[in-house]
Design a protein around this motif. Structure first.
Motif, mmCIF file in Angstrom:
data_model
loop_
_atom_site.group_PDB
_atom_site.id
_atom_site.type_symbol
_atom_site.label_atom_id
_atom_site.label_comp_id
_atom_site.label_asym_id
_atom_site.label_seq_id
_atom_site.Cartn_x
_atom_site.Cartn_y
_atom_site.Cartn_z
ATOM 1 N N LEU A 1 -2.345 3.937 4.438
ATOM 2 C CA LEU A 1 -0.889 3.748 4.417
ATOM 3 C C LEU A 1 -0.431 3.103 3.119
ATOM 4 C CD1 LEU A 1 -0.563 2.542 8.106
ATOM 5 C CD2 LEU A 1 0.393 4.660 7.189
ATOM 6 N N LEU A 2 -1.224 2.178 2.600
ATOM 7 C CA LEU A 2 -0.880 1.565 1.316
ATOM 8 C C LEU A 2 -0.951 2.609 0.203
ATOM 9 C CD1 LEU A 2 -0.096 -1.048 -0.100
ATOM 10 C CD2 LEU A 2 -2.529 -1.544 -0.415
ATOM 11 N N GLY A 3 -1.914 3.523 0.298
ATOM 12 C CA GLY A 3 -1.984 4.616 -0.665
ATOM 13 C C GLY A 3 -0.746 5.493 -0.619
ATOM 14 N N LEU A 4 -0.202 5.726 0.580
ATOM 15 C CA LEU A 4 1.036 6.487 0.700
ATOM 16 C C LEU A 4 2.202 5.729 0.078
ATOM 17 C CD1 LEU A 4 0.660 7.900 4.322
ATOM 18 C CD2 LEU A 4 0.650 9.206 2.182
ATOM 19 N N ALA A 5 2.221 4.411 0.254
ATOM 20 C CA ALA A 5 3.268 3.599 -0.385
ATOM 21 C C ALA A 5 3.198 3.742 -1.898
ATOM 22 C CB ALA A 5 3.114 2.131 0.024
ATOM 23 N N ARG B 1 -7.394 -2.983 11.237
ATOM 24 C CA ARG B 1 -7.572 -1.532 11.111
ATOM 25 C C ARG B 1 -7.536 -1.213 9.614
ATOM 26 N NH1 ARG B 1 -3.611 1.248 15.448
ATOM 27 N NH2 ARG B 1 -4.905 3.059 14.855
ATOM 28 N N PHE B 2 -8.639 -1.537 8.956
ATOM 29 C CA PHE B 2 -8.648 -1.615 7.503
ATOM 30 C C PHE B 2 -8.511 -0.256 6.818
ATOM 31 C CE2 PHE B 2 -11.270 -5.379 8.831
ATOM 32 C CZ PHE B 2 -10.274 -6.313 8.587
ATOM 33 N N ILE B 3 -9.232 0.744 7.284
ATOM 34 C CA ILE B 3 -9.143 2.055 6.638
ATOM 35 C C ILE B 3 -7.728 2.612 6.751
ATOM 36 C CG2 ILE B 3 -9.925 4.456 6.755
ATOM 37 C CD1 ILE B 3 -12.676 3.442 7.528
ATOM 38 N N LEU B 4 -7.154 2.534 7.940
ATOM 39 C CA LEU B 4 -5.782 3.012 8.126
ATOM 40 C C LEU B 4 -4.810 2.218 7.258
ATOM 41 C CD1 LEU B 4 -3.746 4.836 9.510
ATOM 42 C CD2 LEU B 4 -3.712 3.241 11.453
ATOM 43 N N SER B 5 -5.042 0.915 7.143
ATOM 44 C CA SER B 5 -4.177 0.072 6.320
ATOM 45 C C SER B 5 -4.166 0.558 4.873
ATOM 46 C CB SER B 5 -4.649 -1.378 6.390
ATOM 47 O OG SER B 5 -3.890 -2.195 5.526
ATOM 48 N N PHE C 1 3.346 -4.852 -5.743
ATOM 49 C CA PHE C 1 3.682 -6.259 -5.499
ATOM 50 C C PHE C 1 2.941 -6.828 -4.289
ATOM 51 C CE2 PHE C 1 8.100 -5.145 -7.372
ATOM 52 C CZ PHE C 1 7.575 -5.212 -8.650
ATOM 53 N N ILE C 2 2.448 -5.973 -3.404
ATOM 54 C CA ILE C 2 1.707 -6.465 -2.239
ATOM 55 C C ILE C 2 0.216 -6.525 -2.538
ATOM 56 C CG2 ILE C 2 1.143 -4.296 -1.048
ATOM 57 C CD1 ILE C 2 2.522 -7.574 0.514
ATOM 58 N N SER D 1 1.321 -0.851 6.766
ATOM 59 C CA SER D 1 -0.046 -1.094 6.279
ATOM 60 C C SER D 1 -0.442 -2.554 6.509
ATOM 61 C CB SER D 1 -0.163 -0.732 4.801
ATOM 62 O OG SER D 1 0.486 -1.682 3.963
ATOM 63 N N LEU D 2 0.501 -3.478 6.322
ATOM 64 C CA LEU D 2 0.227 -4.889 6.588
ATOM 65 C C LEU D 2 -0.045 -5.140 8.067
ATOM 66 C CD1 LEU D 2 2.847 -6.686 4.313
ATOM 67 C CD2 LEU D 2 0.360 -6.772 4.076
ATOM 68 N N LEU D 3 0.700 -4.470 8.931
ATOM 69 C CA LEU D 3 0.471 -4.612 10.363
ATOM 70 C C LEU D 3 -0.937 -4.144 10.724
ATOM 71 C CD1 LEU D 3 1.457 -5.266 13.201
ATOM 72 C CD2 LEU D 3 2.502 -2.993 13.306
#
Length: 401
Positions: free
Chosen positions: A175-179, A168-172, A188-189, A160-162
């Motif tokens: 992915l953060l939602g999956l985390a 690529r904000f929506i994809l980020s 923590f991020i 998500s950070l990459l």
């Protein structure tokens, strides 16, 4: 040298990258499968296997509709556990295989991050980053020995950070939602995401709503089975009160002052610890905004590392595995700035010492480790802020001349 030898060596030279990766992966697999079978522990026996057995007794996916006793993991992980009950092997093997798969996926995404962000020797750096991740004693212990899922949520955080770095904000945020769907420690991020939103002004505050949306989507199997739609969030609200301790086998700043097994210090100090964390983060953000720093690839990782480490260092109830994301960010940071190498090595060794306390019954003194860990944190924090100040001073000098 014979003609055959010459051909063999020529082939090795021309395919050195592939041969190296094959050898490293094979060695890492041998290590993992050697340690996985005979290593049990309290978490596996008390929690993981019981969750697996409960879901299997209920019929796998059919059992997701009612809460499982002593389970504080969210629905996506529980859905995967339910699916594992249909496999022909046992619970311990299933848990460890799942985590080991994500060890390699994590290694790939860390390598990709290093490849994208470094300017020189990109391929070599990426291969070395991949090697460090999959051969790390910390990573191997976490998955193959412990059977934990930290490599899973950290994989989604790193990728998500990459995506965030590449705009690529929506994809980020997906992915953060999956985390977040796997572990609350993805929080923590979040200070970095908030800082990046405020400072760069490249995406909307409404992007953050993608996180709970993805959490709900990932919970659909459990919701269809009978769970309440808000249980996705109640799991984490309840989790924050499950371990009312100042720290649990992780050397935080507060462990320097006390280690209260009777938990009374938690009740007294909880608000102070949380507010101290918020204060330190706000102090950093104020300094960086005031200096008008330019966030390049180097600073992107530096800031993400420092803010996430700040959360682990100062928040209450930190466990030995909670710095996993910080340690993976540290690996990327080393390839951006080799001067951080000794800091990251010591950080990983400190965590391995805490792992040893839990997994192998060693007797590392957590209070002594807390002094060392806080020293590592301070050195990194001072160095990172000096680097940001140095860049600010350089720009000021260039303007004057």
């Amino acid at each position: 040298m014979s003609r055959f030898e010459k051909k063999v060596l020529d082939y090795v030279h021309s395919n050195i990258d592939k041969i190296y990766l094959i050898i490293v992966v094979l060695i890492s697999l041998v290590i993992r499968f050697d340690v996985r079978a005979d290593n049990s522990n309290y978490d596996i026996n008390t929690f993981l296997i019981n969750w697996y057995d409960e879901l299997k007794a209920r019929g796998g996916l059919k059992g997701l509709g009612t809460p499982i006793p002593n389970c504080n993991y969210n629905f996506l992980y529980m859905t995967i556990i339910a699916l594992m009950t249909y496999l022909p092997w046992g619970a311990m093997t299933s848990y460890k295989l799942l985590s080991m798969i994500f060890d390699y996926l994590l290694g790939i995404v860390v390598a990709r991050f290093v490849y994208e962000l470094t300017d020189h020797n990109k391929k070599v750096n990426a291969y070395l980053a991949f090697t460090i991740v999959i051969m790390s004693p910390l990573v191997i212990s976490n998955s193959a020995v412990w059977g934990q899922c930290d490599s899973i949520y950290v994989f989604f955080v790193i990728i998500s950070l990459l995506c965030l770095y590449k705009s690529r904000f929506i994809l980020s945020f997906v992915l953060l939602g999956l985390a977040f769907s796997f572990k609350l420690q993805a929080v923590f991020i979040l200070p970095f995401y908030l800082f990046y939103y405020f400072y760069k002004q490249r995406y909307s505050i409404f992007h953050f709503l993608i996180i709970p949306l993805i959490m709900e989507i990932s919970a659909i199997p459990s919701i269809l089975a009978g769970r309440d739609i808000l249980d996705t969030f109640r799991v984490y609200i309840g989790q924050t009160g499950n371990w009312p301790v100042t720290a649990s086998n992780y050397p935080t700043f507060w462990y320097i002052f006390f280690r209260d097994e009777k938990y009374s210090s938690y009740e007294t100090m909880n608000s102070l610890m949380v507010l101290t964390t918020v204060f330190v983060i706000l102090m950093y953000i104020y300094l960086w905004v005031h200096k008008k720093i330019e966030i390049d690839a180097h600073k992107f990782i530096m800031i993400a590392y420092l803010l996430s480490f700040t959360c682990v260092m100062f928040l209450p109830s930190m466990h030995d595995r909670y710095a996993y994301m910080v340690e993976m960010l540290g690996i990327i940071l080393v390839f951006m700035d080799y001067k951080m190498f000794p800091v990251i090595v010591i950080l990983n060794c400190i965590t391995m010492a805490t792992y040893g306390n839990f997994l192998f019954y060693s007797t590392a003194n957590i209070r002594d480790l807390s002094w060392l860990n806080f020293g590592v944190y301070l050195i990194g924090a001072v160095y990172i802020n000096l680097m940001l100040s140095k860049e600010d001073l350089r720009r000021g000098y260039e303007k004057r001349i």
